[in-house]
Design a protein around this motif. Structure first.
Motif, mmCIF file in Angstrom:
data_model
loop_
_atom_site.group_PDB
_atom_site.id
_atom_site.type_symbol
_atom_site.label_atom_id
_atom_site.label_comp_id
_atom_site.label_asym_id
_atom_site.label_seq_id
_atom_site.Cartn_x
_atom_site.Cartn_y
_atom_site.Cartn_z
ATOM 1 N N PRO A 1 37.141 0.454 -25.757
ATOM 2 C CA PRO A 1 37.521 -0.462 -24.681
ATOM 3 C C PRO A 1 36.881 -1.832 -24.914
ATOM 4 O O PRO A 1 35.818 -1.927 -25.523
ATOM 5 N N ALA A 2 37.549 -2.856 -24.446
ATOM 6 C CA ALA A 2 36.997 -4.209 -24.571
ATOM 7 C C ALA A 2 35.738 -4.318 -23.711
ATOM 8 O O ALA A 2 35.627 -3.695 -22.672
ATOM 9 N N GLY A 3 34.805 -5.096 -24.158
ATOM 10 C CA GLY A 3 33.587 -5.322 -23.392
ATOM 11 C C GLY A 3 32.481 -4.368 -23.774
ATOM 12 O O GLY A 3 32.666 -3.454 -24.577
ATOM 13 N N PRO A 4 31.300 -4.584 -23.185
ATOM 14 C CA PRO A 4 30.150 -3.754 -23.536
ATOM 15 C C PRO A 4 30.291 -2.339 -22.986
ATOM 16 O O PRO A 4 30.945 -2.111 -21.961
ATOM 17 N N LEU A 5 29.670 -1.404 -23.676
ATOM 18 C CA LEU A 5 29.626 -0.021 -23.225
ATOM 19 C C LEU A 5 28.190 0.294 -22.811
ATOM 20 O O LEU A 5 27.243 -0.326 -23.282
ATOM 21 N N PHE A 6 28.032 1.256 -21.940
ATOM 22 C CA PHE A 6 26.725 1.690 -21.462
ATOM 23 C C PHE A 6 26.424 3.001 -22.179
ATOM 24 O O PHE A 6 27.111 4.000 -21.980
ATOM 25 N N VAL A 7 25.411 2.977 -23.045
ATOM 26 C CA VAL A 7 25.138 4.071 -23.958
ATOM 27 C C VAL A 7 23.827 4.760 -23.561
ATOM 28 O O VAL A 7 22.781 4.103 -23.480
ATOM 29 N N PRO A 8 23.857 6.070 -23.320
ATOM 30 C CA PRO A 8 22.617 6.781 -22.992
ATOM 31 C C PRO A 8 21.675 6.832 -24.189
ATOM 32 O O PRO A 8 22.102 7.025 -25.324
ATOM 33 N N VAL A 9 20.386 6.629 -23.916
ATOM 34 C CA VAL A 9 19.360 6.671 -24.952
ATOM 35 C C VAL A 9 18.222 7.561 -24.475
ATOM 36 O O VAL A 9 18.128 7.909 -23.302
ATOM 37 N N ARG A 10 17.357 7.914 -25.421
ATOM 38 C CA ARG A 10 16.168 8.711 -25.109
ATOM 39 C C ARG A 10 14.990 8.103 -25.851
ATOM 40 O O ARG A 10 15.175 7.398 -26.845
ATOM 41 N N PRO A 11 13.758 8.381 -25.390
ATOM 42 C CA PRO A 11 12.592 7.862 -26.103
ATOM 43 C C PRO A 11 12.532 8.448 -27.511
ATOM 44 O O PRO A 11 12.808 9.626 -27.722
ATOM 45 N N GLY A 12 12.208 7.599 -28.476
ATOM 46 C CA GLY A 12 12.073 8.030 -29.863
ATOM 47 C C GLY A 12 10.695 7.697 -30.382
ATOM 48 O O GLY A 12 9.846 7.213 -29.632
ATOM 49 N N PRO A 13 10.458 7.926 -31.659
ATOM 50 C CA PRO A 13 9.135 7.666 -32.219
ATOM 51 C C PRO A 13 8.719 6.193 -32.132
ATOM 52 O O PRO A 13 7.564 5.885 -31.910
ATOM 53 N N ALA A 14 9.649 5.278 -32.320
ATOM 54 C CA ALA A 14 9.311 3.853 -32.301
ATOM 55 C C ALA A 14 9.701 3.209 -30.971
ATOM 56 O O ALA A 14 8.922 2.507 -30.366
ATOM 57 N N ARG A 15 10.901 3.407 -30.532
ATOM 58 C CA ARG A 15 11.429 2.838 -29.290
ATOM 59 C C ARG A 15 12.359 3.862 -28.660
ATOM 60 O O ARG A 15 11.983 4.981 -28.445
ATOM 61 N N TYR A 16 13.596 3.442 -28.429
ATOM 62 C CA TYR A 16 14.619 4.332 -27.888
ATOM 63 C C TYR A 16 15.662 4.603 -28.961
ATOM 64 O O TYR A 16 15.908 3.769 -29.828
ATOM 65 N N VAL A 17 16.269 5.792 -28.900
ATOM 66 C CA VAL A 17 17.324 6.159 -29.839
ATOM 67 C C VAL A 17 18.552 6.610 -29.056
ATOM 68 O O VAL A 17 18.453 7.099 -27.938
ATOM 69 N N THR A 18 19.704 6.419 -29.679
ATOM 70 C CA THR A 18 20.966 6.816 -29.064
ATOM 71 C C THR A 18 21.016 8.328 -28.931
ATOM 72 O O THR A 18 20.703 9.046 -29.878
ATOM 73 N N ARG A 19 21.406 8.821 -27.767
ATOM 74 C CA ARG A 19 21.571 10.264 -27.588
ATOM 75 C C ARG A 19 22.857 10.707 -28.262
ATOM 76 O O ARG A 19 23.867 10.017 -28.209
#
Length: 117
Positions: A17-35
């Motif tokens: 879809p056009a425009g930004p998407l809202f992507v769930p993430v989880r805490p990772g070793p450095a920062r956040y990672v995509t679920r």
């Protein structure tokens, strides 16, 4: 009758879809990672939502998220062997194992590098 000219693609080339998407993430070793999730058939898929309300309806109010364009999400997940992206899934099953408590819902902002000196 409309005429299709040579070289014109009758199918849309954009898969998101056009425009930004809202992507769930989880805490990772450095920062956040995509679920990464699983489809009903067990295949791995990235998941994205077209609104925060849809994300909260599917994953709950504690889910942390980031805004990404579709091509950026695919670029992050393809090196992991995840080639499918599911947008606005209507149903998600609970996690098989307990996940750590998430902070309140808020976007994840990139860290700004500050140079001193």
């Amino acid at each position: 009758m409309a005429e299709i000219q040579c070289g014109e693609d009758p199918e849309p080339s954009e898969r998101f879809p056009a425009g930004p998407l809202f992507v769930p993430v989880r805490p990772g070793p450095a920062r956040y990672v995509t679920r990464v999730f699983r489809t009903p058939l067990g295949d791995r898929t990235a998941v994205a939502f077209t609104s925060v309300d849809r994300l909260i309806a599917a994953l709950g109010p504690q889910q942390v998220w980031i805004r990404l364009a579709g091509p950026a999400l695919r670029a992050l997940t393809e090196p992991l062997g995840v080639t499918a992206v599911t947008v606005d899934p209507a149903f998600t099953a609970p996690s098989v194992r307990p996940s750590p408590p998430a902070p309140p819902v808020r976007p994840v902002l990139p860290a700004l590098a500050v140079r001193v000196g």
